[in-house]
Structures are given as structure tokens and as C-alpha cells.
Design a protein around this motif. Structure first.
Motif, PDB file in Angstrom:
ATOM      1  N   LEU A 207       0.831  -1.213   0.000  1.00 19.15           N
ATOM      2  CA  LEU A 207       0.000   0.000   0.000  1.00 19.15           C
ATOM      3  C   LEU A 207       0.864   1.260   0.000  1.00 19.15           C
ATOM      4  CD1 LEU A 207      -2.784  -1.053   2.536  1.00 19.15           C
ATOM      5  CD2 LEU A 207      -3.148  -0.512   0.113  1.00 19.15           C
ATOM      6  N   GLU A 208       1.906   1.276   0.823  1.00 14.86           N
ATOM      7  CA  GLU A 208       2.782   2.446   0.895  1.00 14.86           C
ATOM      8  C   GLU A 208       3.475   2.706  -0.443  1.00 14.86           C
ATOM      9  OE1 GLU A 208       4.198   5.010   3.276  1.00 14.86           O
ATOM     10  OE2 GLU A 208       2.043   4.710   3.441  1.00 14.86           O
TER      11      GLU A 208
ATOM     12  N   LYS B 244       0.983   3.997  -2.968  1.00 22.36           N
ATOM     13  CA  LYS B 244       0.661   5.406  -2.678  1.00 22.36           C
ATOM     14  C   LYS B 244       1.795   6.319  -3.133  1.00 22.36           C
ATOM     15  CE  LYS B 244       1.907   7.296   1.021  1.00 22.36           C
ATOM     16  NZ  LYS B 244       2.206   7.645   2.427  1.00 22.36           N
TER      17      LYS B 244
ATOM     18  N   SER C 119      -8.790   2.463   3.738  1.00 17.78           N
ATOM     19  CA  SER C 119      -8.228   3.684   4.325  1.00 17.78           C
ATOM     20  C   SER C 119      -7.313   4.395   3.327  1.00 17.78           C
ATOM     21  CB  SER C 119      -7.476   3.363   5.621  1.00 17.78           C
ATOM     22  OG  SER C 119      -6.299   2.621   5.353  1.00 17.78           O
ATOM     23  N   TYR C 120      -6.534   3.636   2.554  1.00 19.46           N
ATOM     24  CA  TYR C 120      -5.654   4.252   1.549  1.00 19.46           C
ATOM     25  C   TYR C 120      -6.458   4.800   0.375  1.00 19.46           C
ATOM     26  CZ  TYR C 120      -1.085   3.217   3.546  1.00 19.46           C
ATOM     27  OH  TYR C 120       0.035   3.210   4.350  1.00 19.46           O
ATOM     28  N   SER C 121      -7.518   4.107   0.009  1.00 13.07           N
ATOM     29  CA  SER C 121      -8.379   4.614  -1.067  1.00 13.07           C
ATOM     30  C   SER C 121      -9.022   5.931  -0.657  1.00 13.07           C
ATOM     31  CB  SER C 121      -9.462   3.584  -1.408  1.00 13.07           C
ATOM     32  OG  SER C 121      -8.913   2.430  -1.978  1.00 13.07           O
TER      33      SER C 121
ATOM     34  N   THR D  59      -8.121   8.044   1.940  1.00 15.24           N
ATOM     35  CA  THR D  59      -7.209   9.113   2.368  1.00 15.24           C
ATOM     36  C   THR D  59      -6.300   9.600   1.243  1.00 15.24           C
ATOM     37  OG1 THR D  59      -7.204   8.131   4.581  1.00 15.24           O
ATOM     38  CG2 THR D  59      -5.500   9.766   4.098  1.00 15.24           C
ATOM     39  N   PHE D  60      -5.846   8.660   0.407  1.00 22.39           N
ATOM     40  CA  PHE D  60      -4.833   9.009  -0.593  1.00 22.39           C
ATOM     41  C   PHE D  60      -5.333   8.868  -2.037  1.00 22.39           C
ATOM     42  CE2 PHE D  60      -2.520   7.197   3.124  1.00 22.39           C
ATOM     43  CZ  PHE D  60      -1.927   8.374   3.570  1.00 22.39           C
TER      44      PHE D  60
ATOM     45  N   LEU E 172      -6.110   6.272  -3.639  1.00 25.41           N
ATOM     46  CA  LEU E 172      -5.487   5.125  -4.294  1.00 25.41           C
ATOM     47  C   LEU E 172      -6.594   4.155  -4.723  1.00 25.41           C
ATOM     48  CD1 LEU E 172      -3.051   3.317  -5.055  1.00 25.41           C
ATOM     49  CD2 LEU E 172      -3.154   2.398  -2.709  1.00 25.41           C
TER      50      LEU E 172
ATOM     51  N   THR F 190      -8.344   0.902  -5.352  1.00 27.92           N
ATOM     52  CA  THR F 190      -8.094  -0.478  -4.938  1.00 27.92           C
ATOM     53  C   THR F 190      -9.319  -1.343  -5.217  1.00 27.92           C
ATOM     54  OG1 THR F 190      -8.899  -0.205  -2.664  1.00 27.92           O
ATOM     55  CG2 THR F 190      -6.573   0.310  -3.075  1.00 27.92           C
TER      56      THR F 190
ATOM     57  N   TYR G 276     -12.740   2.699  -4.104  1.00 30.25           N
ATOM     58  CA  TYR G 276     -12.627   1.399  -3.423  1.00 30.25           C
ATOM     59  C   TYR G 276     -13.706   0.463  -3.942  1.00 30.25           C
ATOM     60  CZ  TYR G 276     -12.879  -1.909   0.545  1.00 30.25           C
ATOM     61  OH  TYR G 276     -12.901  -3.032   1.330  1.00 30.25           O
TER      62      TYR G 276
END
Length: 338
Positions: A125-126, A129, A179-181, A183-184, A186, A188, A258
């Protein structure tokens, strides 16, 4: 019946694809399919000894026949390695299939699940991102549904009560991706696989394990006295579904970026019938030892695939009879059984 024609990804749509777990069952088949279409693949796998490493090497030997694959022997929990891979390659699609698999093994070796499924996925994920990857697809599992009473299982159902550590890590992956989708931004897509089987399958799963035991005259252990159902999904149907999801492109809803899909056959099969079908194809009766239920196992899996069919115009539909016949044909050839 929907969409039996083969879907092709336009090479202009993607530059380079990272597939983690490329020597695994699904990872091998997906890599092979995309390589056949002329796409550029970077594959990573740590070739661990959870099951027969030679089977993984044999899969890799087939993949290495293609010029457009770059294979890296390593683990996704190695952040330095992943960072180097992302720096050196211009990925616009990442497919994370690397994970510590198996429900029962999570009772014996929980640390490997934390390291691979949680630490490793956080690293993925990192990197996605930081490098603004256009789309991350990742393996989830039907095990997230636990013993939910409602069937078929829908992606809209609550899945708050996993009954194995493996299932808990897969649900955690979905939450981490969300959470990454959110917040950032991304994009997924999580893939909840339902009991995938077929040629080059995993030796720790029922079909391969039972076939090995029956051929060698060893007993097979059947849990809950055979009173279980599984939504067995043939590997070719799984791969066609993933290819179509790739072709459809990433989620575009700006409120989340997402998506989740169930990938199943939408047709649960009783375990005893599954064994009978395997016996017929092998031409040999099984020596069955019926056992009580074991911790972490679920009674039934049954996929609601309405969203999948709506979005990709394809419905996994290979019957258990056809799928087991194809597996046994491969199994006899691979094991050199007359």
C-alpha cells in the motif's frame, strides 16, 4: 450463460504490471495469461516451504519461457526490496496475490500471517501510494464471511466476526485498502476468492490432497463428517474474471476509489459429492475417515456474484464435474500416473 469468449487486454492500456505471489496457484495462472497477451510482467515470490517448493519451481519454469517476465525471488515484507522494485519499474498496475494461505496453518504459525498478510500488504500500500499507482488489485477471501447465516454471501454483508486468524488478516487487508483509497485516492479492488481449484493447484487444498491420498492408497480425513458445502471456483473462471476487472479499469468514484468483488461459482457443492466425483475421475474409491469439525473452518461458502456479473458481463460457470475432470487429467500427467 454469460461471457465465455476470451477477453483481451489492450497492451496500450498498461506499461508494466507487478504481480506478487507469481509462483503461487492463482499468481502463476494470471501471470501466464497476461504473458500470453504480450504484457510486461515483474513477478515476485519468496518460494516459501508452506507446500512443495518444487511445484512452485515447475510453475516458474513455465513462466520463464516468456521473454516479457522479470522474476524476483523475495518477500513483500522486505520494504527495501519493494522500494527498489517500484523505483526501477514504471508500474501502473499492481496485483497483490502474495500471502500466507491456509486456515488451519494459522493455528500453528500465526507469525507468518502477521508478517506476510499484514506487514507485507502495508508495504504494498505504501509503495502504491508513493508511486501513484493507477490501480491496486489484491487477494481477499471468502473466509471473511465466517459463519454468517445469510446465504449467498454478499459484498454488502457485515463481516465483523472472522473465525480464523487467516480470515482476520484478509478482512484487515480490506480495511487497510479502504483507508488508503479514502485518504490518498489510491484506487483499490479486493477480490474475495471462493475455493479456487484446478490444474497446478495447491497441494494443501482438498482436491490435490485427496487425489494424492487416494492414488497412494492412504485415507482421507473429511471434517464435520462431510456435512459442508463449498462454492468451488475453477481457476480459468477466476482468471477471466480478474482480466475483465483489469480491463474495466480502476474504481472511479471519487468518494472512495474502493471496490470489492466476490469471485465464486455461485453454486455450492456438498463435500461428499465432491469426493464421489473425484473417485469417478480417478477410477478409485477413497478410504474416508470422517472427523468432527476443526476450529476455523466454516460450514458453507456461497458467493453472491451479482455485482461481478453486472460490472464485467461474465459469470464463472465451470461445473464441478468438468473442473475435476480437467484437474485429474493434469494431475495424472504431472505425477506421471498411467
Amino acid at each position: 450463460m454469460l461471457g465465455k469468449e476470451v477477453f483481451i487486454i489492450n497492451k496500450a492500456d498498461t506499461k508494466s504490471i507487478l504481480i506478487t505471489g507469481c509462483a503461487g496457484f492463482i499468481g502463476f495462472h494470471l501471470s501466464k495469461r497476461l504473458l500470453e497477451e504480450g504484457l510486461q510482467i515483474v513477478g515476485i515470490d519468496n518460494i516459501n516451504d508452506y507446500y512443495d517448493r518444487w511445484l512452485k519451481f515447475d510453475r516458474l519454469d513455465l513462466l520463464k519461457q516468456y521473454e516479457s517476465i522479470n522474476f524476483v525471488n523475495g518477500s513483500i515484507d522486505n520494504m527495501d526490496l519493494l522500494m527498489e522494485l517500484f523505483e526501477q519499474n514504471d508500474f501502473d498496475l499492481v496485483i497483490n496475490l502474495a500471502a500466507q494461505a491456509g486456515v488451519r496453518y494459522s493455528l500453528e504459525n500465526p507469525g507468518s500471517y502477521i508478517q506476510s498478510n499484514l506487514v507485507g500488504f502495508a508495504n504494498i500500500l505504501e509503495c502504491c501510494k508513493n508511486h501513484q499507482i493507477k490501480h491496486l488489485l489484491y487477494a481477499s477471501s471468502s473466509s471473511v464471511y465466517g459463519n454468517n447465516k445469510k446465504t449467498p454471501s454478499s459484498i454488502n454483508d457485515r463481516v465483523d466476526h472472522p473465525i480464523s486468524l487467516y480470515a482476520a488478516t484478509k478482512k484487515s487487508n480490506e480495511l487497510m485498502a479502504h483507508s488508503y483509497s479514502h485518504t490518498f485516492n489510491l484506487p483499490t479492488t479486493g477480490l474475495r476468492f471462493f475455493t479456487v481449484y484446478g490444474p497446478w493447484g495447491r497441494p494443501d487444498m482438498a482436491l490435490f490432497k485427496f487425489a494424492n491420498s487416494i492414488i497412494n492408497g492412504n485415507p482421507i480425513e473429511v471434517y464435520n463428517y462431510g456435512n459442508m458445502k463449498r462454492d468451488f471456483t475453477y481457476i480459468d473462471d477466476v482468471i477471466e474474471s480478474i482480466v475483465r476487472i483489469i480491463k474495466n479499469g480502476p474504481p472511479t468514484d471519487s468518494s472512495s476509489y474502493y471496490k470489492l468483488y466476490n469471485i465464486g461459482n455461485h453454486s455450492p457443492v456438498n463435500l461428499n459429492y465432491f469426493i464421489e466425483t473425484l473417485e469417478k475421475q480417478l477410477g478409485t474409491k477413497a478410504n474416508i475417515q470422517y472427523m468432527p469439525m476443526v476450529p476455523g473452518e466454516v460450514l458453507e461458502t456461497y458467493a453472491d456474484i451479482d455485482q461481478l456479473v453486472h460490472d464485467i458481463q461474465y459469470s464463472p460457470s465451470t461445473s464441478i464435474e468438468e473442473g475435476i475432470a480437467k484437474f485429474v487429467e493434469w494431475f495424472k500427467e504431472y505425477k506421471k500416473i498411467n
